[in-house]
Design a protein around this motif. Structure first.
Motif, PDB file in Angstrom:
ATOM      1  N   PHE A 109       5.012   5.596 -91.256  1.00 26.85           N
ATOM      2  CA  PHE A 109       4.446   5.955 -92.414  1.00 26.85           C
ATOM      3  C   PHE A 109       4.449   5.130 -93.686  1.00 26.85           C
ATOM      4  CE2 PHE A 109       9.012   6.628 -93.095  1.00 26.85           C
ATOM      5  CZ  PHE A 109       9.081   6.626 -94.590  1.00 26.85           C
ATOM      6  N   SER A 110       3.238   5.067 -94.213  1.00 24.91           N
ATOM      7  CA  SER A 110       2.994   4.367 -95.251  1.00 24.91           C
ATOM      8  C   SER A 110       3.184   5.098 -96.653  1.00 24.91           C
ATOM      9  CB  SER A 110       1.741   3.493 -95.237  1.00 24.91           C
ATOM     10  OG  SER A 110       1.502   2.864 -94.174  1.00 24.91           O
ATOM     11  N   VAL A 111       3.550   4.385 -97.768  1.00 22.43           N
ATOM     12  CA  VAL A 111       3.750   4.809 -99.120  1.00 22.43           C
ATOM     13  C   VAL A 111       3.405   3.994-100.178  1.00 22.43           C
ATOM     14  CG1 VAL A 111       5.460   6.355 -98.400  1.00 22.43           C
ATOM     15  CG2 VAL A 111       6.423   4.254 -99.325  1.00 22.43           C
ATOM     16  N   ASP A 126      14.668   0.551-104.990  1.00 19.57           N
ATOM     17  CA  ASP A 126      15.857   1.590-104.836  1.00 19.57           C
ATOM     18  C   ASP A 126      15.442   2.153-103.727  1.00 19.57           C
ATOM     19  OD1 ASP A 126      16.743   1.134-107.213  1.00 19.57           O
ATOM     20  OD2 ASP A 126      15.769   2.796-108.382  1.00 19.57           O
ATOM     21  N   PHE A 127      13.992   2.251-102.998  1.00 18.72           N
ATOM     22  CA  PHE A 127      13.651   3.210-101.953  1.00 18.72           C
ATOM     23  C   PHE A 127      14.107   2.164-100.692  1.00 18.72           C
ATOM     24  CE2 PHE A 127       9.939   3.923 -98.831  1.00 18.72           C
ATOM     25  CZ  PHE A 127      10.608   4.822 -98.281  1.00 18.72           C
ATOM     26  N   LEU A 128      14.179   0.697-100.816  1.00 17.74           N
ATOM     27  CA  LEU A 128      14.528   0.078 -99.765  1.00 17.74           C
ATOM     28  C   LEU A 128      15.968   0.120 -99.579  1.00 17.74           C
ATOM     29  CD1 LEU A 128      12.349  -3.375-100.154  1.00 17.74           C
ATOM     30  CD2 LEU A 128      11.861  -1.192 -98.760  1.00 17.74           C
ATOM     31  N   GLN A 129      16.768  -0.069-100.785  1.00 26.13           N
ATOM     32  CA  GLN A 129      18.205   0.174-100.663  1.00 26.13           C
ATOM     33  C   GLN A 129      18.521   1.367 -99.904  1.00 26.13           C
ATOM     34  OE1 GLN A 129      19.864  -0.475-104.519  1.00 26.13           O
ATOM     35  NE2 GLN A 129      19.012  -2.708-104.576  1.00 26.13           N
ATOM     36  N   ASP A 131      12.182  -2.960 -89.529  1.00 23.93           N
ATOM     37  CA  ASP A 131      11.380  -1.896 -89.525  1.00 23.93           C
ATOM     38  C   ASP A 131      10.781  -1.365 -90.705  1.00 23.93           C
ATOM     39  OD1 ASP A 131      11.981  -1.592 -86.790  1.00 23.93           O
ATOM     40  OD2 ASP A 131      13.430   0.053 -86.924  1.00 23.93           O
ATOM     41  N   ILE A 132      11.114  -2.033 -91.706  1.00 23.53           N
ATOM     42  CA  ILE A 132      10.375  -2.075 -93.295  1.00 23.53           C
ATOM     43  C   ILE A 132       9.636  -3.095 -93.542  1.00 23.53           C
ATOM     44  CG2 ILE A 132      11.194  -1.326 -95.616  1.00 23.53           C
ATOM     45  CD1 ILE A 132      13.615  -0.515 -94.318  1.00 23.53           C
ATOM     46  N   VAL A 173       6.779   1.937 -93.102  1.00 22.65           N
ATOM     47  CA  VAL A 173       8.288   2.293 -92.391  1.00 22.65           C
ATOM     48  C   VAL A 173       8.045   2.644 -91.148  1.00 22.65           C
ATOM     49  CG1 VAL A 173      10.460   3.352 -92.288  1.00 22.65           C
ATOM     50  CG2 VAL A 173       9.276   2.572 -94.640  1.00 22.65           C
ATOM     51  N   THR A 174       8.541   2.140 -89.808  1.00 26.20           N
ATOM     52  CA  THR A 174       8.407   2.495 -88.645  1.00 26.20           C
ATOM     53  C   THR A 174       9.880   3.030 -88.315  1.00 26.20           C
ATOM     54  OG1 THR A 174       6.959   0.626 -88.355  1.00 26.20           O
ATOM     55  CG2 THR A 174       8.057   1.966 -86.275  1.00 26.20           C
ATOM     56  N   ILE A 175      10.151   4.454 -87.593  1.00 29.25           N
ATOM     57  CA  ILE A 175      11.212   4.933 -86.970  1.00 29.25           C
ATOM     58  C   ILE A 175      11.099   5.398 -85.780  1.00 29.25           C
ATOM     59  CG2 ILE A 175      11.911   5.740 -89.453  1.00 29.25           C
ATOM     60  CD1 ILE A 175      10.783   8.604 -88.784  1.00 29.25           C
ATOM     61  N   ASP A 176      11.950   5.422 -84.957  1.00 29.99           N
ATOM     62  CA  ASP A 176      12.049   5.960 -83.464  1.00 29.99           C
ATOM     63  C   ASP A 176      12.654   7.223 -83.404  1.00 29.99           C
ATOM     64  OD1 ASP A 176      14.498   5.097 -83.752  1.00 29.99           O
ATOM     65  OD2 ASP A 176      14.518   3.630 -82.313  1.00 29.99           O
ATOM     66  N   ASN A 177      12.857   8.030 -84.253  1.00 28.64           N
ATOM     67  CA  ASN A 177      13.491   9.366 -84.546  1.00 28.64           C
ATOM     68  C   ASN A 177      13.016  10.280 -85.538  1.00 28.64           C
ATOM     69  OD1 ASN A 177      15.236  11.464 -84.285  1.00 28.64           O
ATOM     70  ND2 ASN A 177      17.177  10.358 -84.781  1.00 28.64           N
TER      71      ASN A 177
END
Length: 234
Positions: free
Chosen positions: A50-52, A74-77, A88-89, A121-125
């Motif tokens: 997803f992209s924000v 703040d988002f990255l933390q 993945d970020i 961001v890429t996630i595998d769950n």
């Protein structure tokens, strides 16, 4: 030196003749059947990307930049605190643009500056996805560009779809040949270009976390393939 109309016509006619000969050379001069097979497989998504965006408008460029950087930091933390690996970020560089106002019947005028930063961001769950959306919005992210679902190993599903497409082409060719009291001979030509998986995109961001979780998990990815085959006929 000018070319006469007669010579022009002769050259044009020669070009047409050569083209016709080349076309005839490609024509199949034996009994044959041309068929196209289609195959598809349904896969449950097991990863997402997803992209924000953070978009801030302030009177000065520095103020806009500071607010955008703060929201992204703040988002990255929070993503890393949630356990997401840094690789993945991906966060993009900031873009600073004049914020223009276009009043009716008047000249455009600048009304401060707009700062934009993007994060992918890429996630595998997939169960993490609704929670990460909530974290993004609470961190100051004010635009969700895209949520794309996928599979970790698309080649596995593509191979299945390809196999189904080949079976479909064989069955069609045999059925049509038998309908005309003919028998299939050897394959004369195969045209194949690998297709791409087309994951469905999530559409609604207005749901609550539990509803979004169910919608992501219920989504199905359709992976298609096709093959064109020319069979000789006995």
């Amino acid at each position: 030196m000018k070319m006469s109309n007669r010579i022009k016509h002769w050259v044009f006619g020669a070009v047409l003749s050569v083209s016709s000969i080349a076309l005839q050379a490609q024509t199949l001069d034996f009994p044959h059947i041309n068929t196209t097979g289609y195959g598809e497989v349904l896969a449950e998504p097991d990863m997402a990307e997803f992209s924000v965006q953070v978009v801030m408008v302030q009177e000065s460029a520095e103020q806009a930049k500071q607010q955008a950087d703060k929201a992204v930091d703040d988002f990255l933390q929070q993503l890393q605190a949630f356990g997401l690996p840094r690789e993945d970020i991906k966060s993009g560089n900031i873009q600073l643009l004049p914020q223009m106002h276009y009043p009716k019947n008047a000249k455009p005028e600048q009304k401060g500056y707009r700062a934009v930063r993007k994060v992918k961001v890429t996630i595998d769950n997939l169960e993490m996805l609704p929670k990460l959306m909530d974290i993004a919005l609470k961190s100051g992210v004010n635009r969700i560009d895209r949520v794309q679902l996928g599979v970790k190993d698309p080649s596995k599903y593509q191979a299945i779809a390809r196999s189904e497409a080949i079976k479909d082409a064989k069955l069609k060719a045999k059925s049509v040949a038998e309908g005309f009291d003919k028998t299939l001979d050897e394959v004369w030509q195969v045209n194949y270009q690998s297709a791409q998986a087309r994951p469905m995109l999530s559409r609604s961001m207005a749901m609550d976390s539990s509803e979004r979780a169910n919608s992501y998990q219920d989504t199905t990815i359709v992976i298609k393939d096709r093959v064109e085959v020319i069979y000789k006929l006995k």
